[in-house]
Design a protein around this motif. Sequence first.
Motif, PDB file in Angstrom:
ATOM      1  N   MET A   1      40.795  39.689  47.116  1.00 14.46           N
ATOM      2  CA  MET A   1      41.474  40.941  46.865  1.00 14.46           C
ATOM      3  C   MET A   1      43.178  40.485  46.595  1.00 14.46           C
ATOM      4  O   MET A   1      43.573  39.574  47.240  1.00 14.46           O
ATOM      5  N   ASP A   2      43.603  41.102  45.593  1.00 18.48           N
ATOM      6  CA  ASP A   2      44.830  40.894  45.184  1.00 18.48           C
ATOM      7  C   ASP A   2      45.899  41.910  45.904  1.00 18.48           C
ATOM      8  O   ASP A   2      46.024  43.149  45.513  1.00 18.48           O
ATOM      9  N   LEU A   3      46.542  41.221  46.952  1.00 24.10           N
ATOM     10  CA  LEU A   3      47.623  42.042  47.553  1.00 24.10           C
ATOM     11  C   LEU A   3      48.558  42.486  46.723  1.00 24.10           C
ATOM     12  O   LEU A   3      49.458  43.581  47.062  1.00 24.10           O
ATOM     13  N   GLY A   4      49.063  41.871  45.796  1.00 24.85           N
ATOM     14  CA  GLY A   4      50.039  42.121  44.905  1.00 24.85           C
ATOM     15  C   GLY A   4      49.752  43.332  44.025  1.00 24.85           C
ATOM     16  O   GLY A   4      50.829  44.144  43.722  1.00 24.85           O
ATOM     17  N   THR A   5      48.661  43.810  43.755  1.00 22.86           N
ATOM     18  CA  THR A   5      48.081  45.075  43.225  1.00 22.86           C
ATOM     19  C   THR A   5      47.966  46.344  44.172  1.00 22.86           C
ATOM     20  O   THR A   5      48.280  47.270  44.023  1.00 22.86           O
ATOM     21  N   VAL A   6      47.702  45.767  45.518  1.00 24.68           N
ATOM     22  CA  VAL A   6      47.617  46.839  46.385  1.00 24.68           C
ATOM     23  C   VAL A   6      49.053  47.136  46.731  1.00 24.68           C
ATOM     24  O   VAL A   6      49.292  48.554  46.949  1.00 24.68           O
ATOM     25  N   TRP A   7      49.942  46.525  47.191  1.00 25.51           N
ATOM     26  CA  TRP A   7      51.340  46.758  47.477  1.00 25.51           C
ATOM     27  C   TRP A   7      52.476  46.125  46.304  1.00 25.51           C
ATOM     28  O   TRP A   7      52.861  45.168  46.618  1.00 25.51           O
ATOM     29  N   THR A  37      38.803  62.091  44.231  1.00 25.86           N
ATOM     30  CA  THR A  37      38.932  63.198  43.469  1.00 25.86           C
ATOM     31  C   THR A  37      39.378  63.337  42.196  1.00 25.86           C
ATOM     32  O   THR A  37      39.417  64.122  41.409  1.00 25.86           O
ATOM     33  N   THR A  38      40.203  62.065  41.745  1.00 26.24           N
ATOM     34  CA  THR A  38      40.865  61.630  40.481  1.00 26.24           C
ATOM     35  C   THR A  38      39.721  60.924  39.724  1.00 26.24           C
ATOM     36  O   THR A  38      40.086  60.589  38.697  1.00 26.24           O
ATOM     37  N   GLY A  39      38.666  60.667  40.206  1.00 26.83           N
ATOM     38  CA  GLY A  39      37.671  59.878  39.416  1.00 26.83           C
ATOM     39  C   GLY A  39      37.614  58.316  39.811  1.00 26.83           C
ATOM     40  O   GLY A  39      36.883  57.422  38.902  1.00 26.83           O
ATOM     41  N   HIS A  40      38.389  57.966  40.482  1.00 26.57           N
ATOM     42  CA  HIS A  40      38.766  56.585  40.725  1.00 26.57           C
ATOM     43  C   HIS A  40      37.828  55.953  41.854  1.00 26.57           C
ATOM     44  O   HIS A  40      37.522  56.678  42.850  1.00 26.57           O
ATOM     45  N   TRP A  41      37.636  54.601  41.741  1.00 29.73           N
ATOM     46  CA  TRP A  41      36.584  54.242  42.832  1.00 29.73           C
ATOM     47  C   TRP A  41      37.608  53.316  43.802  1.00 29.73           C
ATOM     48  O   TRP A  41      38.736  52.588  43.318  1.00 29.73           O
ATOM     49  N   VAL A  42      37.130  53.387  45.133  1.00 25.71           N
ATOM     50  CA  VAL A  42      38.215  52.698  46.092  1.00 25.71           C
ATOM     51  C   VAL A  42      37.005  52.058  46.964  1.00 25.71           C
ATOM     52  O   VAL A  42      35.846  52.462  47.108  1.00 25.71           O
ATOM     53  N   GLY A  43      37.618  51.024  47.555  1.00 30.49           N
ATOM     54  CA  GLY A  43      36.682  50.271  48.579  1.00 30.49           C
ATOM     55  C   GLY A  43      37.559  50.464  49.894  1.00 30.49           C
ATOM     56  O   GLY A  43      38.549  50.276  49.919  1.00 30.49           O
ATOM     57  N   TYR A  44      36.338  50.200  50.779  1.00 23.17           N
ATOM     58  CA  TYR A  44      37.128  50.047  52.291  1.00 23.17           C
ATOM     59  C   TYR A  44      36.738  48.741  52.755  1.00 23.17           C
ATOM     60  O   TYR A  44      35.570  48.320  52.793  1.00 23.17           O
ATOM     61  N   VAL A  45      37.914  47.980  52.760  1.00 22.26           N
ATOM     62  CA  VAL A  45      38.033  46.621  53.077  1.00 22.26           C
ATOM     63  C   VAL A  45      38.583  46.140  54.207  1.00 22.26           C
ATOM     64  O   VAL A  45      39.596  46.614  54.547  1.00 22.26           O
ATOM     65  N   MET A  64      42.324  50.492  46.060  1.00 23.63           N
ATOM     66  CA  MET A  64      41.699  51.018  44.613  1.00 23.63           C
ATOM     67  C   MET A  64      41.132  49.627  44.013  1.00 23.63           C
ATOM     68  O   MET A  64      41.121  48.701  44.226  1.00 23.63           O
ATOM     69  N   GLU A  65      40.238  50.209  43.072  1.00 25.34           N
ATOM     70  CA  GLU A  65      39.106  49.198  42.617  1.00 25.34           C
ATOM     71  C   GLU A  65      39.789  48.089  41.826  1.00 25.34           C
ATOM     72  O   GLU A  65      39.179  46.878  41.675  1.00 25.34           O
ATOM     73  N   ASP A  66      40.978  48.184  41.188  1.00 23.63           N
ATOM     74  CA  ASP A  66      41.685  47.333  40.301  1.00 23.63           C
ATOM     75  C   ASP A  66      42.164  45.993  41.093  1.00 23.63           C
ATOM     76  O   ASP A  66      42.571  45.033  40.587  1.00 23.63           O
ATOM     77  N   ALA A  67      42.197  46.344  42.381  1.00 21.27           N
ATOM     78  CA  ALA A  67      42.668  45.222  43.442  1.00 21.27           C
ATOM     79  C   ALA A  67      41.533  44.258  43.914  1.00 21.27           C
ATOM     80  O   ALA A  67      41.864  43.110  44.444  1.00 21.27           O
TER      81      ALA A  67
END
Length: 78
Positions: A1-7, A37-45, A64-67
């Motif tokens: 997981m990329d913390l720089g993408t998260v924060w 609701t915006t169509g993005h996927w999120v993971g509970y990590v 968010m999925e991109d992280a």
Amino acid sequence: MDLGTVWRISRPRRFVPDALDMQGTVPGELRLWHLTTTGHWVGYVEFAVKAGDQGGVRVSQWVMEDALKPRTDSPARK
């Protein structure tokens, strides 16, 4: 997981070696996916944020999925 993408931060203020590393890449355990609701996927990590030589702080949150990307250091689950 990329913390720089998260924060995301605009730029570092200064280097503090014993503080929380909020910009590194850490292994995590993906618990579930959900669609927003915006169509993005999120993971509970579940993951740990490193804090100098003191180990880390365990965190569980939606990301968010991109992280996220698959881990290469563990066998695939069925």
